[in-house]
Scaffold this motif. Structure first.
Motif, PDB file in Angstrom:
ATOM      1  N   PRO A 106       7.421  51.313  44.881  1.00  0.00           N
ATOM      2  CA  PRO A 106       8.848  50.966  45.019  1.00  0.00           C
ATOM      3  C   PRO A 106       9.180  49.575  44.473  1.00  0.00           C
ATOM      4  O   PRO A 106      10.337  49.309  44.153  1.00  0.00           O
ATOM      5  CB  PRO A 106       9.091  51.017  46.531  1.00  0.00           C
ATOM      6  N   TYR A 107       8.197  48.688  44.371  1.00  0.00           N
ATOM      7  CA  TYR A 107       8.470  47.338  43.853  1.00  0.00           C
ATOM      8  C   TYR A 107       8.182  47.215  42.351  1.00  0.00           C
ATOM      9  O   TYR A 107       8.321  46.132  41.798  1.00  0.00           O
ATOM     10  CB  TYR A 107       7.644  46.302  44.617  1.00  0.00           C
ATOM     11  N   ARG A 108       7.769  48.322  41.727  1.00  0.00           N
ATOM     12  CA  ARG A 108       7.414  48.233  40.306  1.00  0.00           C
ATOM     13  C   ARG A 108       8.532  47.588  39.494  1.00  0.00           C
ATOM     14  O   ARG A 108       8.334  46.705  38.687  1.00  0.00           O
ATOM     15  CB  ARG A 108       7.127  49.641  39.766  1.00  0.00           C
ATOM     16  N   ASN A 109       9.741  48.048  39.773  1.00  0.00           N
ATOM     17  CA  ASN A 109      10.885  47.644  38.966  1.00  0.00           C
ATOM     18  C   ASN A 109      11.455  46.267  39.364  1.00  0.00           C
ATOM     19  O   ASN A 109      12.506  45.853  38.902  1.00  0.00           O
ATOM     20  CB  ASN A 109      11.961  48.739  39.097  1.00  0.00           C
ATOM     21  N   TYR A 110      10.745  45.576  40.237  1.00  0.00           N
ATOM     22  CA  TYR A 110      11.156  44.194  40.566  1.00  0.00           C
ATOM     23  C   TYR A 110      10.754  43.231  39.440  1.00  0.00           C
ATOM     24  O   TYR A 110      11.217  42.103  39.387  1.00  0.00           O
ATOM     25  CB  TYR A 110      10.481  43.731  41.864  1.00  0.00           C
ATOM     26  N   TYR A 111       9.852  43.673  38.595  1.00  0.00           N
ATOM     27  CA  TYR A 111       9.331  42.814  37.512  1.00  0.00           C
ATOM     28  C   TYR A 111       9.500  43.531  36.184  1.00  0.00           C
ATOM     29  O   TYR A 111       9.944  44.686  36.145  1.00  0.00           O
ATOM     30  CB  TYR A 111       7.860  42.457  37.791  1.00  0.00           C
ATOM     31  N   ILE A 112       9.139  42.867  35.100  1.00  0.00           N
ATOM     32  CA  ILE A 112       9.376  43.436  33.774  1.00  0.00           C
ATOM     33  C   ILE A 112       8.046  43.927  33.201  1.00  0.00           C
ATOM     34  O   ILE A 112       7.240  43.139  32.689  1.00  0.00           O
ATOM     35  CB  ILE A 112      10.073  42.381  32.885  1.00  0.00           C
ATOM     36  N   TRP A 113       7.819  45.230  33.316  1.00  0.00           N
ATOM     37  CA  TRP A 113       6.566  45.856  32.867  1.00  0.00           C
ATOM     38  C   TRP A 113       6.802  46.584  31.552  1.00  0.00           C
ATOM     39  O   TRP A 113       7.890  47.104  31.302  1.00  0.00           O
ATOM     40  CB  TRP A 113       6.074  46.860  33.910  1.00  0.00           C
ATOM     41  N   HIS A 114       5.742  46.673  30.754  1.00  0.00           N
ATOM     42  CA  HIS A 114       5.884  47.329  29.447  1.00  0.00           C
ATOM     43  C   HIS A 114       4.509  47.851  29.015  1.00  0.00           C
ATOM     44  O   HIS A 114       3.502  47.153  29.213  1.00  0.00           O
ATOM     45  CB  HIS A 114       6.393  46.285  28.432  1.00  0.00           C
ATOM     46  N   PRO A 115       4.471  49.053  28.422  1.00  0.00           N
ATOM     47  CA  PRO A 115       3.159  49.602  28.029  1.00  0.00           C
ATOM     48  C   PRO A 115       2.523  48.870  26.831  1.00  0.00           C
ATOM     49  O   PRO A 115       1.331  49.060  26.552  1.00  0.00           O
ATOM     50  CB  PRO A 115       3.479  51.055  27.649  1.00  0.00           C
ATOM     51  N   GLY A 116       3.292  48.026  26.138  1.00  0.00           N
ATOM     52  CA  GLY A 116       2.735  47.353  24.955  1.00  0.00           C
ATOM     53  C   GLY A 116       2.972  48.179  23.700  1.00  0.00           C
ATOM     54  O   GLY A 116       3.461  49.315  23.771  1.00  0.00           O
ATOM     55  N   LYS A 117       2.635  47.558  22.555  1.00  0.00           N
ATOM     56  CA  LYS A 117       2.869  48.258  21.277  1.00  0.00           C
ATOM     57  C   LYS A 117       1.579  48.299  20.483  1.00  0.00           C
ATOM     58  O   LYS A 117       1.019  47.233  20.156  1.00  0.00           O
ATOM     59  CB  LYS A 117       3.920  47.497  20.468  1.00  0.00           C
ATOM     60  N   GLY A 118       1.124  49.480  20.186  1.00  0.00           N
ATOM     61  CA  GLY A 118      -0.096  49.636  19.381  1.00  0.00           C
ATOM     62  C   GLY A 118      -1.281  48.883  19.973  1.00  0.00           C
ATOM     63  O   GLY A 118      -2.019  48.211  19.256  1.00  0.00           O
ATOM     64  N   GLY A 119      -1.406  48.942  21.278  1.00  0.00           N
ATOM     65  CA  GLY A 119      -2.544  48.279  21.929  1.00  0.00           C
ATOM     66  C   GLY A 119      -2.397  46.774  22.010  1.00  0.00           C
ATOM     67  O   GLY A 119      -3.341  46.059  22.343  1.00  0.00           O
ATOM     68  N   LYS A 120      -1.193  46.285  21.667  1.00  0.00           N
ATOM     69  CA  LYS A 120      -0.965  44.823  21.746  1.00  0.00           C
ATOM     70  C   LYS A 120       0.222  44.520  22.646  1.00  0.00           C
ATOM     71  O   LYS A 120       0.881  45.404  23.176  1.00  0.00           O
ATOM     72  CB  LYS A 120      -0.700  44.279  20.333  1.00  0.00           C
ATOM     73  N   GLU A 121       0.495  43.214  22.793  1.00  0.00           N
ATOM     74  CA  GLU A 121       1.626  42.808  23.620  1.00  0.00           C
ATOM     75  C   GLU A 121       2.921  43.456  23.137  1.00  0.00           C
ATOM     76  O   GLU A 121       3.068  43.725  21.944  1.00  0.00           O
ATOM     77  CB  GLU A 121       1.843  41.286  23.555  1.00  0.00           C
ATOM     78  N   PRO A 122       3.895  43.644  24.049  1.00  0.00           N
ATOM     79  CA  PRO A 122       5.173  44.265  23.698  1.00  0.00           C
ATOM     80  C   PRO A 122       5.956  43.500  22.622  1.00  0.00           C
ATOM     81  O   PRO A 122       6.710  44.093  21.862  1.00  0.00           O
ATOM     82  CB  PRO A 122       5.953  44.263  25.007  1.00  0.00           C
ATOM     83  N   ASN A 123       5.825  42.189  22.576  1.00  0.00           N
ATOM     84  CA  ASN A 123       6.462  41.410  21.508  1.00  0.00           C
ATOM     85  C   ASN A 123       5.703  40.101  21.309  1.00  0.00           C
ATOM     86  O   ASN A 123       4.693  39.846  21.975  1.00  0.00           O
ATOM     87  CB  ASN A 123       7.968  41.191  21.780  1.00  0.00           C
ATOM     88  N   ASN A 124       6.247  39.270  20.398  1.00  0.00           N
ATOM     89  CA  ASN A 124       5.506  38.056  20.015  1.00  0.00           C
ATOM     90  C   ASN A 124       5.952  36.796  20.761  1.00  0.00           C
ATOM     91  O   ASN A 124       5.675  35.695  20.323  1.00  0.00           O
ATOM     92  CB  ASN A 124       5.634  37.834  18.502  1.00  0.00           C
ATOM     93  N   TRP A 125       6.636  36.927  21.889  1.00  0.00           N
ATOM     94  CA  TRP A 125       7.138  35.738  22.580  1.00  0.00           C
ATOM     95  C   TRP A 125       5.987  34.912  23.166  1.00  0.00           C
ATOM     96  O   TRP A 125       5.011  35.461  23.673  1.00  0.00           O
ATOM     97  CB  TRP A 125       8.062  36.104  23.741  1.00  0.00           C
ATOM     98  N   SER A 126       6.216  33.596  23.144  1.00  0.00           N
ATOM     99  CA  SER A 126       5.207  32.720  23.744  1.00  0.00           C
ATOM    100  C   SER A 126       5.645  32.287  25.141  1.00  0.00           C
ATOM    101  O   SER A 126       6.832  32.292  25.464  1.00  0.00           O
ATOM    102  CB  SER A 126       4.998  31.477  22.875  1.00  0.00           C
ATOM    103  N   SER A 127       4.673  31.902  25.947  1.00  0.00           N
ATOM    104  CA  SER A 127       4.978  31.345  27.272  1.00  0.00           C
ATOM    105  C   SER A 127       5.193  29.838  27.120  1.00  0.00           C
ATOM    106  O   SER A 127       4.611  29.206  26.237  1.00  0.00           O
ATOM    107  CB  SER A 127       3.797  31.626  28.205  1.00  0.00           C
ATOM    108  N   ALA A 128       6.024  29.272  27.989  1.00  0.00           N
ATOM    109  CA  ALA A 128       6.293  27.831  27.922  1.00  0.00           C
ATOM    110  C   ALA A 128       5.021  27.022  28.146  1.00  0.00           C
ATOM    111  O   ALA A 128       4.943  25.868  27.746  1.00  0.00           O
ATOM    112  CB  ALA A 128       7.334  27.450  28.971  1.00  0.00           C
TER     113      ALA A 128
END
Ligand code: NOJ
Length: 563
Positions: free
Chosen positions: A121-143
Motif C-alpha cells: 500500500p505504500y509503494r506509491n508513496y515514492y517514485i519507483w521505475h523499472p529502469g530502461k534497458g537494464g539501466k537507470e530510468p534517466n540520466n539525472w544526477s543527485s545533488a
C-alpha cells in the motif's frame, strides 16, 4: 500593502547539532538551546528557525527524516521540545520549524514498507521505475553526486533520490502522500509552532515523463533540474497546502527554492495567490561559481551582487516579499565570502550586517554571524563531516584524478562545513560548545572570536546587530520604504535609498579595503540629515556630498525633505 508580523520580524537560524551541547555527548541538543535563549533574545530577534530536529539516521544531518512526529534521540525528547517552545514563547519569540517533505529518510516506515513489494500500500508513496534497458530510468544526477536513481534488489526497480540514496523522494502526485504531509503539519501547528521553512519545496512536482536531460558534453549524469524545479503542479500543491493547512493559522512560511527566478517568486509570494510568504532564492549565492558549478571557484565581484539584489528588490516590489540572507547552514560564512575575514573582519562583518537589515525583506541571521564567525580550513579531509563535501572529494580525487590540494582549496571556500563548526561561546576548550568531544572540530580561531568576548565589548559586532535590529523596529521605513539603487556602476561602493513619503534612508557601503570616494548623486536632495548607524566613528556634522570612505565602511543616514 499589508503589514503582517512576519514582514517586520527578524529571524535567527539555529543549526541544533552545532549550537550548544548540554549533556557532554559532543552534539548540540534541545536543552542546550534552552540554556542559550536569553542570549538569542538579547540580540533582539523575534523568530527562531530550527533546522530539523526530527528523528533521523543523520545521513544528511536531519534533512533525512525517519519520523516526523518525534525528536532525534541525540537532540532530546518531545518533552524537551515542549519545554523549548514554551521557553521561546515566554520570552516573546516565535518558533519556525524546518519542513522536509520533498523526501524522507529510507528508514522512514513509509519507505521501509514501500520497498517491500510492488503491491505494498505504500509503494506509491515514492517514485519507483523499472529502469530502461537494464539501466537507470534517466540520466539525472543527485545533488550529492552520482545517479539520482538507486536500484533496489528486493523488487528489482529503481527509486528516485534527488539527494542521497538515503533520501528517497516522495511522490506528491499521490493524494495520500499530500494528506499525510498536511496532517503532520497540522499536528505541529496545533502544538503551537509559528511557521515552517520548507526544504527544497520547489522540487516536489516532477515532470511525470521523467525525461532524460540534454547532455551535449556526453557526461554520465546531468542535473535534470529543469524537470523538477518549479515543476508543472508546484503551484497547485502549494495552494492546496495553504487552503487545507496554513490558512487556518497565523504563521509564517518561507520556501527554500534553488533555481527560482524573480518571475516565479512573484507567483509564489504574491498575497492574492495564497501560496507562501517568501522564498529563499539562490542567485546571489551563485555569483562566485564558474560554469562547472559550486566547486568551480570564481572571484566574487560586488557589482554582480548589487545588480542581482537590485533585480530582486525591484522585481518583488509591491508584488511579493523578499527574504534576505547571506549565509546559512549550507553556505560559507558571509564575512569570509563577501567581506574580509582577516584585517577587516569586524568592519566588514558590520558592513554586511548593515546590508542585511537595510534591504527590503525579512532578514535571517545564521548562528555565529553576530560574532563574525569565519570559514574554517582543516588540514585533512578526515575532519570534514558533510556528505556533499565528502562525496565530492571522493569523486574528484579518486575518480577524476584531481590533486587533493586542489580539491581542498575549493572545500575551504565552499564546503557547507564552514558554517557547521560548533558555535563559539567562549575561549575554554572546544569553545564552550561541549564538555565532551565535539562531533566536528571547533574553528581554531575561537579564542579570538567568541560570544563571551563580544558580549563584553560595547563596540562589538553583536551590539552592532542589536542596534540595527532596534532601528528596524523603531522605524517602519526600514521595513516598508521603497528601494532604489544609486551609483549603479561603482565597483566598490554599494549605495541605495529607501523612501517613504518625504523621508529617505541613505545606505552607503564600501565593499573594499580601499578608500573610494562616495559622491551623492544630485537626485538625492534633502533638508535635514541624521546619522543612524556607522561602523567607524563619524563626525555627524560632516557633509555627505562627498565622503572619502574607510575600508569596509558602512553608514546609514536618515534624510528628510521639507516641502
Ligand atoms: C536543503 C537543506 O538546506 C540542505 O542542508 C539539505 O542537504 C538539502 N536541502 C536536502 O534536504
Amino acid at each position: 500593502m499589508s503589514k503582517p508580523w512576519w514582514k517586520e520580524a527578524v529571524v535567527y537560524q539555529i543549526y541544533p547539532r552545532s549550537f550548544n551541547d548540554s549533556n557532554g555527548d559532543g552534539i548540540g541538543d534541545l536543552q542546550g538551546i534552552i540554556e542559550k535563549l536569553d542570549y538569542v533574545k538579547e540580540l533582539g530577534v523575534d523568530v527562531i528557525w530550527l533546522s530539523p530536529v526530527y528523528q533521523s539516521p543523520n545521513d544528511d544531518n536531519g534533512y533525512d527524516v525517519s519520523d516526523y512526529r518525534d525528536i532525534m534521540d541525540e537532540f532530546g525528547t518531545l518533552d524537551d521540545w515542549e519545554e523549548l517552545i514554551e521557553a521561546i514563547h515566554s520570552r516573546g519569540m516565535k518558533l519556525v520549524m524546518d519542513l522536509v517533505v520533498n523526501h524522507t529518510s529510507d528508514e522512514h516506515d513509509w519507505f521501509m514498507e514501500s520497498r517491500k513489494s510492488k503491491d505494498n500500500p505504500y509503494r506509491n508513496y515514492y517514485i519507483w521505475h523499472p529502469g530502461k534497458g537494464g539501466k537507470e530510468p534517466n540520466n539525472w544526477s543527485s545533488a550529492f553526486g552520482g545517479s539520482a536513481w538507486a536500484y533496489d534488489e528486493q523488487t528489482g526497480e529503481y527509486y528516485l533520490h534527488l539527494f542521497s540514496k538515503k533520501q528517497p523522494d516522495l511522490n506528491w502526485e499521490n493524494p495520500e502522500v499530500r494528506k499525510e504531509v498536511y496532517d503532520m503539519m497540522t499536528w505541529w501547528l496545533d502544538k503551537g509552532v509559528d511557521g515552517f521553512r520548507m526544504d527544497v519545496i520547489n522540487f516536489i512536482s516532477k515532470v511525470p515523463e521523467l525525461p532524460d536531460a540534454p547532455n551535449p558534453n556526453g557526461k554520465r549524469y546531468v542535473s535534470g533540474a529543469e524537470y523538477y524545479m518549479n515543476g508543472p503542479k508546484i503551484h497547485d500543491y502549494l495552494q492546496e497546502m495553504n487552503e487545507r493547512v496554513l490558512s487556518k493559522y497565523d504563521v509564517m512560511t518561507v520556501g527554500e527554492m534553488p533555481g527560482v527566478t524573480v518571475n516565479e517568486a512573484q507567483l509564489y509570494t504574491s498575497e492574492d495567490r495564497r501560496e507562501l510568504h517568501m522564498v529563499f532564492q539562490f542567485e546571489h549565492m551563485e555569483l562566485d561559481s564558474g560554469p562547472g558549478g559550486k566547486w568551480d571557484l570564481k572571484p566574487f565581484r560586488m557589482k554582480d551582487l548589487k545588480e542581482n539584489l537590485t533585480k530582486w528588490q525591484k522585481g518583488l516590489e509591491n508584488k511579493g516579499w523578499n527574504s534576505v540572507y547571506f549565509n546559512n547552514h549550507d553556505q560559507p560564512r558571509m564575512v569570509s565570502r563577501f567581506g574580509n575575514d582577516r584585517e577587516y573582519r569586524e568592519e566588514s562583518a558590520k558592513m554586511l550586517a548593515t546590508l542585511s537589515f537595510t534591504l527590503k525583506g525579512t532578514p535571517y541571521i545564521y548562528q555565529g554571524e553576530e560574532l563574525g564567525m569565519t570559514n574554517v580550513c582543516f588540514d585533512s579531509i578526515d575532519e570534514y563531516r558533510d556528505i556533499e563535501t565528502l562525496n565530492m572529494y571522493k569523486e574528484q580525487v579518486e575518480e577524476e584524478g584531481k590533486s587533493p590540494e586542489q580539491v581542498m582549496k575549493s572545500i575551504y571556500v565552499k564546503s557547507r562545513d564552514n558554517a557547521r563548526t560548533p558555535m563559539q561561546w567562549d575561549d575554554s576548550q572546544h569553545a564552550g560548545f561541549t564538555t565532551g568531544s565535539p562531533w566536528m572540530k571547533v574553528n581554531p580561531n575561537y579564542k579570538e572570536i567568541n560570544a563571551k568576548k563580544v558580549m563584553e565589548d560595547s563596540n562589538s559586532i553583536f551590539y552592532y546587530y542589536q542596534k540595527l535590529i532596534r532601528l528596524r523596529k523603531e522605524m517602519p521605513i526600514f521595513i516598508y520604504g521603497t528601494y532604489d539603487l544609486i551609483l549603479p556602476d561603482h565597483e566598490e561602493i554599494y549605495a541605495f535609498t529607501r523612501t517613504e513619503g518625504n523621508q529617505k534612508l541613505l545606505v552607503i557601503l564600501n565593499f573594499s579595503k580601499n578608500q573610494p570616494e562616495f559622491k551623492l548623486p544630485d537626485e538625492v536632495s534633502f533638508t535635514h540629515k541624521e546619522l543612524l548607524i556607522s561602523n567607524y566613528h563619524v563626525d555627524v556634522t560632516e557633509s555627505i556630498d562627498s565622503i572619502q570612505l574607510r575600508p569596509y565602511e558602512a553608514r546609514v543616514y536618515k534624510l528628510k525633505y521639507d516641502l
